[in-house]
Design an enzyme around this catalytic site. Structure first.
Site, mmCIF file in Angstrom:
data_model
loop_
_atom_site.group_PDB
_atom_site.id
_atom_site.type_symbol
_atom_site.label_atom_id
_atom_site.label_comp_id
_atom_site.label_asym_id
_atom_site.label_seq_id
_atom_site.Cartn_x
_atom_site.Cartn_y
_atom_site.Cartn_z
ATOM 1 N N GLY A 177 0.829 -1.214 0.000
ATOM 2 C CA GLY A 177 0.000 0.000 0.000
ATOM 3 C C GLY A 177 0.855 1.252 0.000
ATOM 4 N N ARG B 19 3.807 6.150 1.754
ATOM 5 C CA ARG B 19 4.298 7.538 1.832
ATOM 6 C C ARG B 19 3.724 8.375 0.692
ATOM 7 N NH1 ARG B 19 10.395 7.625 -0.491
ATOM 8 N NH2 ARG B 19 10.237 5.858 -1.886
ATOM 9 N N LYS C 272 3.968 12.274 -3.134
ATOM 10 C CA LYS C 272 4.827 11.188 -2.630
ATOM 11 C C LYS C 272 5.858 11.796 -1.678
ATOM 12 C CE LYS C 272 7.807 7.602 -4.599
ATOM 13 N NZ LYS C 272 8.116 6.951 -5.874
ATOM 14 N N ASP D 184 9.146 6.022 7.357
ATOM 15 C CA ASP D 184 8.824 7.339 7.947
ATOM 16 C C ASP D 184 7.836 8.135 7.091
ATOM 17 O OD1 ASP D 184 10.398 7.961 5.797
ATOM 18 O OD2 ASP D 184 11.936 9.054 6.929
ATOM 19 N N ARG E 171 3.229 13.393 -8.510
ATOM 20 C CA ARG E 171 3.269 12.684 -9.791
ATOM 21 C C ARG E 171 1.871 12.520 -10.375
ATOM 22 N NH1 ARG E 171 5.209 6.553 -8.419
ATOM 23 N NH2 ARG E 171 3.648 6.108 -6.858
ATOM 24 N N ARG F 294 -2.376 -1.200 -9.763
ATOM 25 C CA ARG F 294 -1.230 -2.066 -10.043
ATOM 26 C C ARG F 294 -1.684 -3.521 -10.092
ATOM 27 N NH1 ARG F 294 2.632 1.170 -6.848
ATOM 28 N NH2 ARG F 294 1.528 3.114 -6.495
ATOM 29 N N ASP G 77 3.839 -4.785 -7.356
ATOM 30 C CA ASP G 77 3.251 -3.543 -6.824
ATOM 31 C C ASP G 77 3.745 -2.329 -7.604
ATOM 32 O OD1 ASP G 77 5.602 -4.564 -5.369
ATOM 33 O OD2 ASP G 77 5.618 -2.590 -4.446
ATOM 34 N N ASN G 78 4.759 -2.509 -8.432
ATOM 35 C CA ASN G 78 5.250 -1.389 -9.244
ATOM 36 C C ASN G 78 4.878 -1.569 -10.713
ATOM 37 O OD1 ASN G 78 6.421 -0.242 -6.982
ATOM 38 N ND2 ASN G 78 8.366 -1.288 -7.293
HETATM 39 P P1 AMP Z 1 8.835 1.348 -3.496
HETATM 40 O O1 AMP Z 1 10.149 0.650 -3.367
HETATM 41 O O2 AMP Z 1 8.954 2.849 -3.493
HETATM 42 O O3 AMP Z 1 8.015 0.849 -4.615
HETATM 43 O O4 AMP Z 1 8.051 1.024 -2.144
HETATM 44 C C1 AMP Z 1 7.682 -0.282 -1.724
HETATM 45 C C2 AMP Z 1 6.743 -0.173 -0.548
HETATM 46 O O5 AMP Z 1 7.391 0.453 0.554
HETATM 47 C C3 AMP Z 1 5.494 0.653 -0.807
HETATM 48 O O6 AMP Z 1 4.445 0.084 -0.089
HETATM 49 C C4 AMP Z 1 5.885 2.017 -0.269
HETATM 50 O O7 AMP Z 1 4.774 2.785 0.096
HETATM 51 C C5 AMP Z 1 6.704 1.632 0.949
HETATM 52 N N1 AMP Z 1 7.686 2.661 1.315
HETATM 53 C C6 AMP Z 1 8.822 2.988 0.642
HETATM 54 N N2 AMP Z 1 9.487 3.985 1.280
HETATM 55 C C7 AMP Z 1 8.751 4.301 2.369
HETATM 56 C C8 AMP Z 1 8.903 5.258 3.429
HETATM 57 N N3 AMP Z 1 9.938 6.087 3.498
HETATM 58 N N4 AMP Z 1 7.932 5.300 4.370
HETATM 59 C C9 AMP Z 1 6.870 4.470 4.312
HETATM 60 N N5 AMP Z 1 6.675 3.546 3.369
HETATM 61 C C10 AMP Z 1 7.601 3.457 2.392
HETATM 62 MG MG MG Z 2 6.235 1.051 -5.288
#
Ligand code: AMP
Ligand code: MG
Length: 523
Positions: free
Chosen positions: A86, A89, A109, A121, A172, A179, A261-262
Protein backbone atom coordinates in the site's frame (compact mmCIF):
# COMPACT_ATOMS: atom_id res chain seq x y z
CA UNK A 1 -6.57 25.00 -9.02
CA UNK A 2 -7.36 21.49 -10.32
CA UNK A 3 -10.84 20.37 -11.39
CA UNK A 4 -10.98 17.14 -9.46
CA UNK A 5 -13.54 14.47 -10.25
CA UNK A 6 -12.67 11.50 -8.07
CA UNK A 7 -13.86 8.05 -9.02
CA UNK A 8 -11.50 5.62 -7.28
CA UNK A 9 -12.94 6.70 -3.95
CA UNK A 10 -16.34 5.42 -5.06
CA UNK A 11 -15.02 1.85 -5.09
CA UNK A 12 -15.41 1.65 -1.32
CA UNK A 13 -13.49 1.99 1.91
CA UNK A 14 -11.64 -1.32 1.59
CA UNK A 15 -9.70 0.11 -1.37
CA UNK A 16 -7.88 2.83 0.56
CA UNK A 17 -7.35 4.72 3.77
CA UNK A 18 -8.67 8.28 4.05
CA UNK A 19 -5.70 10.19 5.35
CA UNK A 20 -4.37 13.71 5.04
CA UNK A 21 -0.76 14.46 4.16
CA UNK A 22 1.42 15.42 7.10
CA UNK A 23 2.05 19.16 7.30
CA UNK A 24 5.65 20.27 6.73
CA UNK A 25 7.72 23.07 8.24
CA UNK A 26 8.80 25.30 5.38
CA UNK A 27 7.61 24.21 1.91
CA UNK A 28 9.40 25.77 -1.06
CA UNK A 29 8.57 24.97 -4.65
CA UNK A 30 11.79 23.82 -6.37
CA UNK A 31 10.60 22.42 -9.68
CA UNK A 32 7.41 23.11 -11.54
CA UNK A 33 6.38 21.39 -14.77
CA UNK A 34 4.46 24.15 -16.53
CA UNK A 35 3.85 22.09 -19.68
CA UNK A 36 2.18 19.37 -17.62
CA UNK A 37 0.36 22.00 -15.54
CA UNK A 38 -1.07 23.54 -18.72
CA UNK A 39 -2.34 20.15 -19.83
CA UNK A 40 -4.18 19.87 -16.51
CA UNK A 41 -5.73 23.34 -16.98
CA UNK A 42 -3.87 25.02 -14.12
CA UNK A 43 -4.11 28.68 -15.11
CA UNK A 44 -1.09 30.92 -15.72
CA UNK A 45 -2.20 33.11 -12.86
CA UNK A 46 -2.20 30.14 -10.49
CA UNK A 47 1.14 28.95 -11.84
CA UNK A 48 2.75 32.27 -10.95
CA UNK A 49 1.71 31.91 -7.33
CA UNK A 50 4.74 30.02 -6.06
CA UNK A 51 3.63 30.36 -2.42
CA UNK A 52 0.26 28.72 -3.13
CA UNK A 53 1.86 25.96 -5.22
CA UNK A 54 4.29 25.28 -2.37
CA UNK A 55 1.38 24.89 0.06
CA UNK A 56 -0.69 22.70 -2.26
CA UNK A 57 2.07 20.42 -3.52
CA UNK A 58 3.68 19.83 -0.14
CA UNK A 59 0.29 18.70 1.14
CA UNK A 60 0.11 21.53 3.69
CA UNK A 61 -3.09 22.91 2.27
CA UNK A 62 -5.02 20.79 -0.21
CA UNK A 63 -6.50 22.28 -3.37
CA UNK A 64 -10.32 22.43 -3.43
CA UNK A 65 -11.91 19.17 -4.45
CA UNK A 66 -8.97 17.02 -3.36
CA UNK A 67 -9.92 13.93 -1.37
CA UNK A 68 -6.72 12.57 0.03
CA UNK A 69 -6.36 8.78 0.21
CA UNK A 70 -3.60 6.17 0.47
CA UNK A 71 -4.24 3.17 -1.78
CA UNK A 72 -4.24 -0.42 -0.55
CA UNK A 73 -2.25 -2.99 -2.52
CA UNK A 74 -0.13 -6.09 -2.11
CA UNK A 75 2.81 -7.21 -4.19
CA UNK A 76 5.40 -9.79 -5.05
CA UNK A 77 8.71 -8.21 -4.08
CA UNK A 78 11.59 -10.06 -5.77
CA UNK A 79 9.27 -13.04 -6.12
CA UNK A 80 8.07 -13.06 -2.50
CA UNK A 81 4.47 -12.19 -1.81
CA UNK A 82 3.73 -9.43 0.68
CA UNK A 83 -0.03 -9.15 1.24
CA UNK A 84 0.15 -5.74 2.91
CA UNK A 85 2.04 -3.04 1.08
CA UNK A 86 0.00 0.00 0.00
CA UNK A 87 0.91 3.68 -0.23
CA UNK A 88 3.21 4.05 2.75
CA UNK A 89 4.30 7.54 1.83
CA UNK A 90 1.93 8.69 -0.88
CA UNK A 91 -1.40 10.49 -0.92
CA UNK A 92 -3.68 10.42 -3.93
CA UNK A 93 -5.28 13.86 -4.04
CA UNK A 94 -7.72 12.92 -6.77
CA UNK A 95 -8.25 12.68 -10.51
CA UNK A 96 -8.29 15.35 -13.18
CA UNK A 97 -9.33 15.08 -16.83
CA UNK A 98 -6.45 16.47 -18.91
CA UNK A 99 -6.52 18.30 -22.23
CA UNK A 100 -6.55 15.02 -24.14
CA UNK A 101 -9.62 13.90 -22.18
CA UNK A 102 -7.60 11.33 -20.23
CA UNK A 103 -8.31 10.87 -16.53
CA UNK A 104 -5.09 11.39 -14.55
CA UNK A 105 -4.26 10.67 -10.92
CA UNK A 106 -2.54 13.48 -9.04
CA UNK A 107 -0.55 12.02 -6.18
CA UNK A 108 1.85 13.37 -3.57
CA UNK A 109 4.83 11.19 -2.63
CA UNK A 110 6.91 11.69 0.51
CA UNK A 111 3.92 13.34 2.14
CA UNK A 112 3.86 11.47 5.45
CA UNK A 113 2.83 8.26 7.15
CA UNK A 114 -0.28 6.25 6.37
CA UNK A 115 -1.76 3.00 7.64
CA UNK A 116 0.54 1.28 5.11
CA UNK A 117 3.84 2.81 6.25
CA UNK A 118 5.00 -0.24 8.23
CA UNK A 119 8.41 0.80 9.57
CA UNK A 120 8.92 3.66 7.10
CA UNK A 121 8.82 7.34 7.95
CA UNK A 122 6.48 8.28 5.09
CA UNK A 123 9.05 10.73 3.75
CA UNK A 124 11.13 11.20 0.62
CA UNK A 125 14.60 12.70 0.39
CA UNK A 126 15.28 15.53 -2.04
CA UNK A 127 17.62 13.65 -4.40
CA UNK A 128 15.21 10.75 -5.18
CA UNK A 129 12.39 13.27 -5.69
CA UNK A 130 14.50 15.23 -8.20
CA UNK A 131 15.62 11.98 -9.77
CA UNK A 132 12.04 10.86 -10.38
CA UNK A 133 11.28 14.25 -11.94
CA UNK A 134 14.29 14.11 -14.27
CA UNK A 135 13.99 10.46 -15.25
CA UNK A 136 10.26 10.63 -15.94
CA UNK A 137 10.64 13.78 -18.04
CA UNK A 138 13.48 12.13 -19.95
CA UNK A 139 11.38 9.01 -20.61
CA UNK A 140 8.43 11.13 -21.65
CA UNK A 141 10.54 13.04 -24.17
CA UNK A 142 11.94 9.75 -25.47
CA UNK A 143 8.37 8.62 -26.15
CA UNK A 144 8.25 5.93 -23.46
CA UNK A 145 4.91 5.50 -21.60
CA UNK A 146 5.45 7.03 -18.17
CA UNK A 147 3.96 8.80 -15.20
CA UNK A 148 5.22 12.39 -14.97
CA UNK A 149 6.06 14.85 -12.23
CA UNK A 150 4.24 18.10 -11.76
CA UNK A 151 6.26 19.52 -8.89
CA UNK A 152 9.03 19.00 -6.40
CA UNK A 153 8.70 20.94 -3.15
CA UNK A 154 11.41 20.95 -0.49
CA UNK A 155 9.91 20.57 2.96
CA UNK A 156 12.53 22.43 4.99
CA UNK A 157 12.82 19.30 7.13
CA UNK A 158 15.72 17.00 7.72
CA UNK A 159 15.05 13.30 7.39
CA UNK A 160 17.13 10.35 8.44
CA UNK A 161 18.56 8.14 5.71
CA UNK A 162 21.48 6.86 7.73
CA UNK A 163 22.81 10.37 7.26
CA UNK A 164 20.74 13.54 7.48
CA UNK A 165 19.03 14.46 4.20
CA UNK A 166 16.82 17.29 3.05
CA UNK A 167 13.18 16.20 2.68
CA UNK A 168 10.92 16.79 -0.33
CA UNK A 169 7.48 16.00 -1.70
CA UNK A 170 7.14 15.07 -5.37
CA UNK A 171 3.79 15.30 -7.15
CA UNK A 172 3.27 12.68 -9.79
CA UNK A 173 0.63 12.41 -12.44
CA UNK A 174 -0.28 9.02 -13.89
CA UNK A 175 -3.06 7.47 -15.96
CA UNK A 176 -3.80 5.63 -12.70
CA UNK A 177 -2.01 3.93 -9.84
CA UNK A 178 -3.86 0.63 -10.18
CA UNK A 179 -1.23 -2.07 -10.04
CA UNK A 180 -1.09 -5.82 -10.44
CA UNK A 181 -0.67 -5.63 -6.67
CA UNK A 182 -4.06 -3.90 -6.34
CA UNK A 183 -5.70 -7.05 -7.72
CA UNK A 184 -3.48 -9.23 -5.57
CA UNK A 185 -4.63 -7.37 -2.46
CA UNK A 186 -8.22 -8.50 -2.88
CA UNK A 187 -7.39 -11.93 -4.31
CA UNK A 188 -5.26 -12.62 -1.21
CA UNK A 189 -8.21 -11.69 0.99
CA UNK A 190 -10.69 -13.76 -1.01
CA UNK A 191 -12.78 -10.63 -1.60
CA UNK A 192 -14.30 -11.59 -4.93
CA UNK A 193 -16.79 -8.71 -5.00
CA UNK A 194 -14.01 -6.15 -4.58
CA UNK A 195 -11.99 -7.92 -7.27
CA UNK A 196 -14.92 -7.66 -9.65
CA UNK A 197 -15.43 -3.97 -8.84
CA UNK A 198 -11.73 -3.34 -9.50
CA UNK A 199 -11.89 -5.23 -12.77
CA UNK A 200 -14.96 -3.30 -13.97
CA UNK A 201 -13.36 -0.03 -12.88
CA UNK A 202 -10.07 -0.83 -14.62
CA UNK A 203 -11.83 -1.80 -17.84
CA UNK A 204 -13.87 1.38 -17.81
CA UNK A 205 -10.83 3.53 -17.08
CA UNK A 206 -8.14 1.91 -19.21
CA UNK A 207 -9.81 -0.29 -21.78
CA UNK A 208 -13.24 1.24 -22.44
CA UNK A 209 -13.04 -0.34 -25.89
CA UNK A 210 -13.94 -3.64 -24.18
CA UNK A 211 -17.24 -2.09 -23.10
CA UNK A 212 -17.86 -0.70 -26.58
CA UNK A 213 -17.34 -4.18 -28.00
CA UNK A 214 -20.36 -5.26 -25.98
CA UNK A 215 -22.80 -3.02 -27.68
CA UNK A 216 -21.29 -3.27 -31.15
CA UNK A 217 -20.82 -6.94 -31.56
CA UNK A 218 -23.72 -8.48 -29.75
CA UNK A 219 -27.43 -8.51 -30.08
CA UNK A 220 -29.33 -5.76 -28.31
CA UNK A 221 -28.90 -5.96 -24.54
CA UNK A 222 -26.78 -9.05 -24.80
CA UNK A 223 -23.46 -8.38 -23.16
CA UNK A 224 -20.13 -9.95 -24.03
CA UNK A 225 -19.80 -13.04 -21.86
CA UNK A 226 -18.09 -12.14 -18.58
CA UNK A 227 -15.34 -14.64 -19.33
CA UNK A 228 -14.55 -12.82 -22.58
CA UNK A 229 -14.36 -9.49 -20.77
CA UNK A 230 -11.93 -10.89 -18.21
CA UNK A 231 -9.71 -12.48 -20.83
CA UNK A 232 -9.70 -9.35 -22.97
CA UNK A 233 -8.70 -7.31 -19.93
CA UNK A 234 -5.78 -9.66 -19.31
CA UNK A 235 -4.77 -9.57 -22.96
CA UNK A 236 -4.90 -5.78 -23.22
CA UNK A 237 -2.94 -5.34 -20.00
CA UNK A 238 -0.35 -7.81 -21.25
CA UNK A 239 -0.08 -5.98 -24.59
CA UNK A 240 0.57 -2.70 -22.75
CA UNK A 241 3.29 -4.30 -20.63
CA UNK A 242 5.01 -5.63 -23.74
CA UNK A 243 4.91 -2.21 -25.40
CA UNK A 244 6.30 -0.64 -22.24
CA UNK A 245 9.15 -3.08 -21.69
CA UNK A 246 10.19 -3.10 -25.35
CA UNK A 247 10.34 0.70 -25.19
CA UNK A 248 12.55 0.48 -22.09
CA UNK A 249 14.85 -1.86 -23.99
CA UNK A 250 14.94 0.45 -26.98
CA UNK A 251 16.50 3.26 -24.95
CA UNK A 252 18.49 1.15 -22.47
CA UNK A 253 16.33 1.70 -19.39
CA UNK A 254 16.56 -0.64 -16.43
CA UNK A 255 13.58 -0.20 -14.11
CA UNK A 256 15.32 -2.02 -11.28
CA UNK A 257 12.33 -3.03 -9.19
CA UNK A 258 9.69 -4.64 -11.39
CA UNK A 259 7.74 -5.98 -8.43
CA UNK A 260 4.04 -6.55 -9.03
CA UNK A 261 3.25 -3.54 -6.82
CA UNK A 262 5.25 -1.39 -9.24
CA UNK A 263 3.52 -2.77 -12.35
CA UNK A 264 0.78 -0.37 -13.41
CA UNK A 265 -2.22 -1.77 -15.29
CA UNK A 266 -2.22 1.35 -17.48
CA UNK A 267 1.21 0.36 -18.84
CA UNK A 268 3.07 3.46 -17.68
CA UNK A 269 6.46 3.46 -15.99
CA UNK A 270 5.91 4.08 -12.27
CA UNK A 271 8.13 4.02 -9.18
CA UNK A 272 11.53 5.16 -10.39
CA UNK A 273 13.39 4.22 -7.18
CA UNK A 274 16.47 2.28 -8.27
CA UNK A 275 16.19 2.75 -12.04
CA UNK A 276 19.27 3.33 -14.19
CA UNK A 277 20.36 3.66 -17.80
CA UNK A 278 22.56 1.09 -19.48
CA UNK A 279 25.75 2.55 -20.95
CA UNK A 280 27.81 -0.45 -22.02
CA UNK A 281 25.53 -3.05 -23.60
CA UNK A 282 25.16 -5.93 -21.20
CA UNK A 283 22.14 -8.20 -20.95
CA UNK A 284 23.05 -8.80 -17.33
CA UNK A 285 23.35 -5.12 -16.42
CA UNK A 286 22.02 -4.52 -12.88
CA UNK A 287 22.60 -1.43 -10.75
CA UNK A 288 20.16 -1.88 -7.88
CA UNK A 289 21.98 -2.62 -4.64
CA UNK A 290 19.36 -5.17 -3.57
CA UNK A 291 19.00 -7.06 -6.85
CA UNK A 292 21.57 -9.68 -5.88
CA UNK A 293 20.60 -12.33 -8.41
CA UNK A 294 19.87 -10.08 -11.38
CA UNK A 295 16.13 -10.77 -11.35
CA UNK A 296 15.52 -7.32 -12.85
CA UNK A 297 18.61 -7.19 -15.09
CA UNK A 298 18.31 -5.31 -18.39
CA UNK A 299 17.88 -8.45 -20.48
CA UNK A 300 15.53 -10.16 -18.04
CA UNK A 301 12.88 -7.46 -18.04
CA UNK A 302 10.87 -9.14 -20.78
CA UNK A 303 10.70 -12.43 -18.87
CA UNK A 304 9.67 -10.66 -15.69
CA UNK A 305 6.89 -8.88 -17.59
CA UNK A 306 5.41 -12.29 -18.36
CA UNK A 307 5.83 -13.46 -14.77
CA UNK A 308 4.01 -10.34 -13.56
CA UNK A 309 1.19 -10.90 -16.02
CA UNK A 310 0.88 -14.48 -14.78
CA UNK A 311 0.40 -13.07 -11.27
CA UNK A 312 -2.39 -10.86 -12.59
CA UNK A 313 -3.91 -13.93 -14.24
CA UNK A 314 -3.82 -15.74 -10.85
CA UNK A 315 -6.05 -12.99 -9.45
CA UNK A 316 -8.54 -13.31 -12.29
CA UNK A 317 -9.02 -17.06 -11.86
CA UNK A 318 -11.45 -16.86 -8.91
CA UNK A 319 -13.48 -14.31 -10.87
CA UNK A 320 -13.71 -16.64 -13.84
CA UNK A 321 -14.72 -19.53 -11.62
CA UNK A 322 -17.26 -17.53 -9.61
CA UNK A 323 -18.96 -15.45 -12.27
CA UNK A 324 -18.72 -17.32 -15.54
CA UNK A 325 -22.24 -18.68 -15.14
CA UNK A 326 -23.64 -15.14 -15.25
CA UNK A 327 -23.85 -15.10 -18.99
CA UNK A 328 -25.15 -18.55 -19.46
CA UNK A 329 -22.01 -20.59 -20.01
CA UNK A 330 -21.85 -24.10 -18.77
CA UNK A 331 -23.75 -24.15 -15.45
CA UNK A 332 -23.63 -27.88 -15.03
CA UNK A 333 -19.85 -28.30 -14.71
CA UNK A 334 -18.29 -29.40 -11.48
CA UNK A 335 -16.07 -27.00 -9.52
CA UNK A 336 -13.02 -28.94 -10.66
CA UNK A 337 -14.01 -28.69 -14.32
CA UNK A 338 -14.66 -24.94 -13.95
CA UNK A 339 -11.25 -24.44 -12.38
CA UNK A 340 -9.59 -26.40 -15.14
CA UNK A 341 -11.40 -24.45 -17.81
CA UNK A 342 -10.51 -21.08 -16.20
CA UNK A 343 -6.87 -22.12 -15.92
CA UNK A 344 -6.69 -23.16 -19.55
CA UNK A 345 -8.26 -19.87 -20.65
CA UNK A 346 -5.85 -17.61 -18.76
CA UNK A 347 -2.89 -19.78 -19.68
CA UNK A 348 -3.67 -19.40 -23.35
CA UNK A 349 -3.42 -15.61 -22.94
CA UNK A 350 -0.22 -15.77 -20.86
CA UNK A 351 1.38 -18.15 -23.36
CA UNK A 352 0.85 -15.62 -26.13
CA UNK A 353 3.24 -13.32 -24.30
CA UNK A 354 6.42 -14.93 -25.62
CA UNK A 355 5.58 -14.70 -29.30
CA UNK A 356 4.03 -11.23 -28.95
CA UNK A 357 7.05 -9.99 -27.01
CA UNK A 358 9.54 -11.47 -29.48
CA UNK A 359 7.73 -9.88 -32.37
CA UNK A 360 7.63 -6.43 -30.75
CA UNK A 361 11.26 -6.83 -29.68
CA UNK A 362 12.57 -7.62 -33.15
CA UNK A 363 10.43 -4.99 -34.85
CA UNK A 364 11.88 -2.45 -32.41
CA UNK A 365 15.48 -3.48 -33.19
CA UNK A 366 14.75 -3.59 -36.91
CA UNK A 367 13.70 0.06 -36.70
CA UNK A 368 16.82 0.91 -34.73
CA UNK A 369 18.67 -0.49 -37.75
CA UNK A 370 16.60 1.45 -40.25
CA UNK A 371 14.38 -1.39 -41.40
CA UNK A 372 10.71 -2.16 -41.30
CA UNK A 373 11.46 -5.77 -42.08
CA UNK A 374 12.87 -8.03 -39.38
CA UNK A 375 16.15 -9.87 -39.84
CA UNK A 376 16.69 -11.70 -36.56
CA UNK A 377 20.19 -12.93 -37.42
CA UNK A 378 21.41 -9.43 -38.15
CA UNK A 379 19.91 -8.13 -34.90
CA UNK A 380 21.12 -10.99 -32.69
CA UNK A 381 24.61 -10.76 -34.19
CA UNK A 382 24.87 -7.06 -33.44
CA UNK A 383 23.70 -7.55 -29.85
CA UNK A 384 26.23 -10.37 -29.44
CA UNK A 385 29.04 -8.13 -30.73
CA UNK A 386 28.02 -5.28 -28.42
CA UNK A 387 27.93 -7.72 -25.50
CA UNK A 388 31.28 -9.36 -26.32
CA UNK A 389 33.08 -6.09 -26.99
CA UNK A 390 31.41 -4.06 -24.24
CA UNK A 391 30.25 -1.41 -26.69
CA UNK A 392 28.21 1.56 -25.59
CA UNK A 393 24.56 0.95 -26.49
CA UNK A 394 23.51 4.50 -27.35
CA UNK A 395 26.75 5.42 -29.08
CA UNK A 396 26.77 2.31 -31.28
CA UNK A 397 23.33 2.98 -32.72
CA UNK A 398 24.15 6.66 -33.09
CA UNK A 399 27.31 5.79 -34.97
CA UNK A 400 25.35 3.56 -37.34
CA UNK A 401 22.77 6.28 -37.89
CA UNK A 402 25.48 8.82 -38.68
CA UNK A 403 27.23 6.43 -41.04
CA UNK A 404 24.29 6.71 -43.42
CA UNK A 405 24.92 10.41 -43.97
CA UNK A 406 28.60 9.57 -44.56
CA UNK A 407 29.62 11.59 -41.53
CA UNK A 408 31.48 8.58 -40.10
CA UNK A 409 34.36 6.90 -41.87
CA UNK A 410 33.59 3.34 -42.98
CA UNK A 411 36.91 2.14 -41.62
CA UNK A 412 35.88 3.15 -38.12
CA UNK A 413 32.72 1.08 -38.36
CA UNK A 414 34.50 -1.90 -39.86
CA UNK A 415 37.11 -1.66 -37.10
CA UNK A 416 34.37 -1.73 -34.45
CA UNK A 417 31.84 -4.08 -35.98
CA UNK A 418 33.81 -5.99 -38.64
CA UNK A 419 31.84 -8.07 -41.10
CA UNK A 420 28.61 -7.29 -39.31
CA UNK A 421 28.76 -3.74 -40.66
CA UNK A 422 29.16 -4.99 -44.22
CA UNK A 423 26.25 -7.43 -43.70
CA UNK A 424 24.04 -4.59 -42.47
CA UNK A 425 24.81 -2.41 -45.49
CA UNK A 426 24.18 -5.40 -47.77
CA UNK A 427 20.85 -6.15 -46.03
CA UNK A 428 19.66 -2.57 -46.49
CA UNK A 429 20.44 -2.92 -50.18
CA UNK A 430 18.76 -6.32 -50.37
CA UNK A 431 15.59 -4.91 -48.80
CA UNK A 432 15.78 -1.95 -51.21
CA UNK A 433 15.89 0.58 -48.38
CA UNK A 434 17.54 3.82 -49.39
CA UNK A 435 20.11 5.34 -47.08
CA UNK A 436 17.81 8.29 -46.61
CA UNK A 437 14.80 6.17 -45.61
CA UNK A 438 16.92 4.12 -43.22
CA UNK A 439 18.39 7.26 -41.69
CA UNK A 440 14.97 8.81 -41.16
CA UNK A 441 13.75 5.74 -39.30
CA UNK A 442 16.92 5.46 -37.26
CA UNK A 443 16.85 9.09 -36.19
CA UNK A 444 13.39 8.51 -34.71
CA UNK A 445 14.39 5.38 -32.86
CA UNK A 446 17.91 6.03 -31.63
CA UNK A 447 18.37 8.79 -29.06
CA UNK A 448 21.36 11.11 -29.37
CA UNK A 449 21.31 11.57 -25.61
CA UNK A 450 19.93 9.68 -22.61
CA UNK A 451 20.02 10.59 -18.90
CA UNK A 452 23.33 8.84 -18.26
CA UNK A 453 23.82 7.76 -14.66
CA UNK A 454 26.95 9.79 -14.01
CA UNK A 455 25.34 12.99 -15.24
CA UNK A 456 22.18 12.39 -13.20
CA UNK A 457 24.22 11.72 -10.06
CA UNK A 458 26.50 14.74 -10.58
CA UNK A 459 23.46 16.95 -10.97
CA UNK A 460 21.76 15.55 -7.87
CA UNK A 461 24.93 16.13 -5.86
CA UNK A 462 25.01 19.75 -7.02
CA UNK A 463 21.35 20.20 -6.05
CA UNK A 464 21.88 18.67 -2.61
CA UNK A 465 24.87 20.93 -2.09
CA UNK A 466 22.83 23.96 -3.13
CA UNK A 467 20.04 23.16 -0.68
CA UNK A 468 22.41 22.68 2.25
CA UNK A 469 24.71 25.55 1.26
CA UNK A 470 25.26 27.54 4.45
CA UNK A 471 26.61 30.56 2.58
CA UNK A 472 23.24 30.96 0.86
CA UNK A 473 20.48 31.15 3.49
CA UNK A 474 17.98 32.71 1.13
CA UNK A 475 15.36 30.07 0.27
CA UNK A 476 14.25 31.94 -2.85
CA UNK A 477 17.83 32.01 -4.18
CA UNK A 478 18.24 28.30 -3.45
CA UNK A 479 15.08 27.68 -5.43
CA UNK A 480 16.53 29.51 -8.43
CA UNK A 481 19.88 27.74 -8.23
CA UNK A 482 18.26 24.28 -8.20
CA UNK A 483 15.76 25.10 -10.95
CA UNK A 484 18.65 26.36 -13.12
CA UNK A 485 20.77 23.27 -12.57
CA UNK A 486 17.90 20.93 -13.46
CA UNK A 487 16.63 23.04 -16.36
CA UNK A 488 19.98 23.04 -18.11
CA UNK A 489 19.98 19.22 -18.15
CA UNK A 490 16.28 18.89 -18.95
CA UNK A 491 16.62 21.26 -21.87
CA UNK A 492 18.92 18.71 -23.50
CA UNK A 493 16.94 15.66 -22.41
CA UNK A 494 13.78 17.14 -23.88
CA UNK A 495 15.38 16.99 -27.30
CA UNK A 496 16.55 13.37 -27.25
CA UNK A 497 16.53 12.72 -30.99
CA UNK A 498 18.16 15.95 -32.08
CA UNK A 499 21.51 17.38 -31.13
CA UNK A 500 21.32 20.91 -29.79
CA UNK A 501 24.22 23.07 -28.63
CA UNK A 502 24.47 21.60 -25.14
CA UNK A 503 23.82 17.97 -26.13
CA UNK A 504 27.54 17.22 -26.44
CA UNK A 505 28.01 18.00 -22.74
CA UNK A 506 25.93 14.97 -21.81
CA UNK A 507 26.81 12.30 -24.38
CA UNK A 508 30.03 11.02 -22.88
CA UNK A 509 30.42 7.62 -21.25
CA UNK A 510 31.37 7.53 -17.57
CA UNK A 511 35.09 7.09 -16.94
CA UNK A 512 34.57 3.88 -14.97
CA UNK A 513 31.88 2.54 -17.37
CA UNK A 514 29.49 2.52 -14.38
CA UNK A 515 31.46 -0.36 -12.94
CA UNK A 516 30.83 0.80 -9.38
CA UNK A 517 27.48 2.50 -9.91
CA UNK A 518 24.72 1.49 -7.48
CA UNK A 519 21.13 2.59 -7.04
CA UNK A 520 18.86 2.25 -4.02
CA UNK A 521 15.19 1.50 -3.33
CA UNK A 522 12.72 3.54 -1.34
CA UNK A 523 15.25 6.24 -0.48
P1 AMP B 1 8.83 1.35 -3.50
O1 AMP B 1 10.15 0.65 -3.37
O2 AMP B 1 8.95 2.85 -3.49
O3 AMP B 1 8.02 0.85 -4.62
O4 AMP B 1 8.05 1.02 -2.14
C1 AMP B 1 7.68 -0.28 -1.72
C2 AMP B 1 6.74 -0.17 -0.55
O5 AMP B 1 7.39 0.45 0.55
C3 AMP B 1 5.49 0.65 -0.81
O6 AMP B 1 4.44 0.08 -0.09
C4 AMP B 1 5.88 2.02 -0.27
O7 AMP B 1 4.77 2.78 0.10
C5 AMP B 1 6.70 1.63 0.95
N1 AMP B 1 7.69 2.66 1.31
C6 AMP B 1 8.82 2.99 0.64
N2 AMP B 1 9.49 3.99 1.28
C7 AMP B 1 8.75 4.30 2.37
C8 AMP B 1 8.90 5.26 3.43
N3 AMP B 1 9.94 6.09 3.50
N4 AMP B 1 7.93 5.30 4.37
C9 AMP B 1 6.87 4.47 4.31
N5 AMP B 1 6.68 3.55 3.37
C10 AMP B 1 7.60 3.46 2.39
MG1 MG C 1 6.23 1.05 -5.29
Amino acid sequence: MLSFSNTYIELGEQFFQRILPQKVAAPKLLLWNSELANSLFITEEQQKNSELLSQHFSGNELPDGANSIALAYSGHQFGHFNPSLGDGRAHLLGEVIDEEGIRRDVQLKGSGKTAFSRRGDGKCALAPALREYIMSEALYALGVPTSRCLAVVSTGEVINRGVAKAGAVVTRVAASHIRVGSFQYFAARGDIDALKSLLDYSIERHFPEINVLESDQCEVEKKLPFETRVLLFLEYTLDKQITLIVEWLRIGFIHGVMNTDNTAICGETIDFGPCAMMGTYDEKAVFSSIDEYGRYAFGNQGNIGQWNMARLADCLLPLLIEFTDENGSDTTSSEKAKEQRALEKVESVIHQYTSKFDEAYYVMYAKKLGMNEVNTTLINDLLAIMQAQSLDYTQTFLLLTKSLANSIKEEELIRKLGDWYKAWVATLKQYKITKQAAEELMIKNNPVVIPRNHHVEALLARCEQAITDKSNQDAAKKQVVIADIVDEFLHVLRSPYQEIDATKNYQDKPEDNDQYYQTFCGT
